[in-house]
Design an enzyme around this catalytic site. Sequence first.
Site, PDB file in Angstrom:
ATOM      1  N   ASP A  86      -3.515 -49.248  -1.731  1.00 22.46           N
ATOM      2  CA  ASP A  86      -2.419 -48.530  -1.100  1.00 22.46           C
ATOM      3  C   ASP A  86      -1.655 -47.758  -2.163  1.00 22.46           C
ATOM      4  O   ASP A  86      -1.388 -48.281  -3.249  1.00 22.46           O
ATOM      5  CB  ASP A  86      -1.462 -49.499  -0.391  1.00 22.46           C
ATOM      6  CG  ASP A  86      -0.320 -48.768   0.300  1.00 22.46           C
ATOM      7  OD1 ASP A  86      -0.575 -48.162   1.354  1.00 22.46           O
ATOM      8  OD2 ASP A  86       0.805 -48.774  -0.222  1.00 22.46           O
TER       9      ASP A  86
ATOM     10  N   GLU B 251       1.886 -45.469  -3.027  1.00 22.05           N
ATOM     11  CA  GLU B 251       3.172 -44.876  -2.703  1.00 22.05           C
ATOM     12  C   GLU B 251       3.235 -43.555  -3.471  1.00 22.05           C
ATOM     13  O   GLU B 251       2.787 -43.478  -4.622  1.00 22.05           O
ATOM     14  CB  GLU B 251       4.333 -45.787  -3.097  1.00 22.05           C
ATOM     15  CG  GLU B 251       4.320 -47.159  -2.412  1.00 22.05           C
ATOM     16  CD  GLU B 251       4.339 -47.096  -0.899  1.00 22.05           C
ATOM     17  OE1 GLU B 251       4.861 -46.100  -0.339  1.00 22.05           O
ATOM     18  OE2 GLU B 251       3.820 -48.031  -0.274  1.00 22.05           O
TER      19      GLU B 251
ATOM     20  N   HIS C 246       6.028 -50.845   2.530  1.00 20.77           N
ATOM     21  CA  HIS C 246       6.192 -49.592   1.801  1.00 20.77           C
ATOM     22  C   HIS C 246       6.354 -49.815   0.301  1.00 20.77           C
ATOM     23  O   HIS C 246       6.950 -48.987  -0.396  1.00 20.77           O
ATOM     24  CB  HIS C 246       7.343 -48.748   2.358  1.00 20.77           C
ATOM     25  CG  HIS C 246       7.200 -48.471   3.825  1.00 20.77           C
ATOM     26  ND1 HIS C 246       6.061 -47.914   4.369  1.00 20.77           N
ATOM     27  CD2 HIS C 246       8.032 -48.707   4.868  1.00 20.77           C
ATOM     28  CE1 HIS C 246       6.204 -47.808   5.675  1.00 20.77           C
ATOM     29  NE2 HIS C 246       7.381 -48.289   5.997  1.00 20.77           N
TER      30      HIS C 246
ATOM     31  N   ASP D 100       1.784 -53.855   0.690  1.00 23.80           N
ATOM     32  CA  ASP D 100       1.019 -53.264   1.781  1.00 23.80           C
ATOM     33  C   ASP D 100      -0.478 -53.515   1.623  1.00 23.80           C
ATOM     34  O   ASP D 100      -1.183 -53.759   2.612  1.00 23.80           O
ATOM     35  CB  ASP D 100       1.290 -51.759   1.866  1.00 23.80           C
ATOM     36  CG  ASP D 100       2.614 -51.443   2.565  1.00 23.80           C
ATOM     37  OD1 ASP D 100       3.335 -52.387   2.917  1.00 23.80           O
ATOM     38  OD2 ASP D 100       2.912 -50.257   2.750  1.00 23.80           O
TER      39      ASP D 100
END
Length: 208
Positions: free
Chosen positions: A13, A15, A153, A158
Amino acid sequence: MTFHSAANVIVLDFETTGLSPTQGDRAIEIGAVKIESGQITDTFSRLMNPGFRVSSFIENYTGISNHMLLGEDECAAVMDEFADFIGDMPLVAHNASFDKRFLDAELDAIQRTYPGIFACSMLIARRLYPNAPNHKLGSLIDYKNIAHDGVFHRALADSEMTAKLWLSMLEDLNLTYQIENPSFKLMQRLARTPKKDISRFLSSQLPA
């Protein structure tokens, strides 16, 4: 043809500073979980400095502030390490098209490639759990009663939740359809199968 088991994957994941690397957005955090033989065996989690200030919207959305990114390694150094971490294992992400775009862009920038193939846990969940309220990660975690600490998040949190969801989907394939060790290719095909054809498709995967 190489057999890749769906029980041996990297779940990742990102960000990011925005939605599109083609518009200049960059990764600011990568989190990943390594699953081997259906067990979480390793993790990777790093912040990275994109080289410019992050917007207040992204700070509030991710909880990653500009102050946190000060002094962190630049994207190139972190992504070079991450390319070594994933090796040639298959890759999983929730809304994988988003994460794949950033993985491709960040690795292209440092002339690194990866042979791994992608599957999207969100598309698969839409096929397996049509009665879920929606197919956002947090909603699916609640729908499947998967324990979590309420943090979303952030990249590692995540990816850990997506990994637990992935393992839950593998378990459900075994319990419901007697598919004990699905291949990664089967999971990719499942994501592309029309919803009305799911039961027929999975039933056809049973050993003779």
